[in-house]
Design an enzyme around this catalytic site. Sequence first.
Site, short mmCIF file in Angstrom:
data_model
loop_
_atom_site.label_atom_id
_atom_site.label_comp_id
_atom_site.label_asym_id
_atom_site.label_seq_id
_atom_site.Cartn_x
_atom_site.Cartn_y
_atom_site.Cartn_z
N HIS A 22 0.86 -1.47 -0.32
CA HIS A 22 -0.08 0.20 0.15
C HIS A 22 1.22 1.41 0.08
CE1 HIS A 22 0.79 0.64 4.37
NE2 HIS A 22 0.57 -0.11 4.36
N GLU A 65 -2.00 -6.87 7.44
CA GLU A 65 -0.40 -7.12 8.18
C GLU A 65 -0.38 -7.80 9.81
OE1 GLU A 65 2.96 -6.64 7.50
OE2 GLU A 65 3.20 -5.01 7.19
#
Length: 344
Positions: free
Chosen positions: A90, A166
């Site tokens: 990202h 994550e």
Amino acid sequence: VVANRTPGCGIVDVAFRPAPRTSWSKPLHKSTGRAQLHSLPTGGRGHTQTVAGISRNILQRQSRSGTMQAQETRKSTDDGQGHRWLLLRHGQTNHNAEGRIQGSTDASRLTEAGEVQARKVGEFVARLDIDQVYVSPLTRAQQTLQLVQSVGKPLVKATVIPDLREVDLHEWEGMLKADIKEKYPEIYEKWRGANAKEFQLASGRYPIRDLYERARGVWATLLNNAWEKLDEEEAISGATERRVQTLVTGHNGINQAMLCAAAGLDEDSFRQYEFPNCGICEVVWNPGEARARRWRWLYPEQSPWTEIGNGDGCISEPSEGSCAAEGRVGRPVMQRWSSELSGL
């Protein structure tokens, strides 16, 4: 089903093909307007599916269908064939900019710089033919994917995989890195890559071990889905080999773990291959094969291919400039990116 009518007792032999994994549809978010996504129920933190298990299922399918040679015909070659997985991180978030630990929390959002990064990588992705799209459930990854789609041609509908989130950093999440370094100096050193396998939080958890196990489970899901799609294409067109590109939008930690899992590397490889914001790594891994064939950095700079021959991420016979000669392939490129890296 068409059958001949037979007098008296008759037998009809019917074969059913297992249906592909189902998914559920998530509607448009009212406030963010993010694109509609599909989500696969991959099990969250309790995920136990393995690549080895998927490989066994694939071999069983090959045996039953009489196509044991399919694996050989599907191998990637130098002509660009094979399944290419594009692992995208990202864009920069407000927590990245602040030096704050994000982990698997969903509080952070892209900064203006992160939005620029996402649009820029979107221009690059627009030049590619993307067959499938997967994304993390976290907003920062979905924001990035939305911006990637906004500047190029429309991509296929993205599928959310919960295990693409994550690394889970539990009690550290939301804390400033500077405060963690001061309060837990020895633990922080392990977190930064010094014996990452033994990185243990005060709560007793081993985040990097858990992360790598989860990454292997994600690969199992991806490869299984790719095999099912390949089966469908063969049934329709008879094609057995073509170039396939799948975009996987995730995070620095999970992308590192996935790259290392593809190369047969363990937890001690953590931090060897950090992703810059909106960096892309390309991995060639065909369904039915035990390990990836090769990998390279693709964006923002492209590196030479690294052949994965012996499970350590290095080419089998080291030469000048190879990963065995210099330490790890990708390190020279990563040094040029070092000023862009923003942690997790």
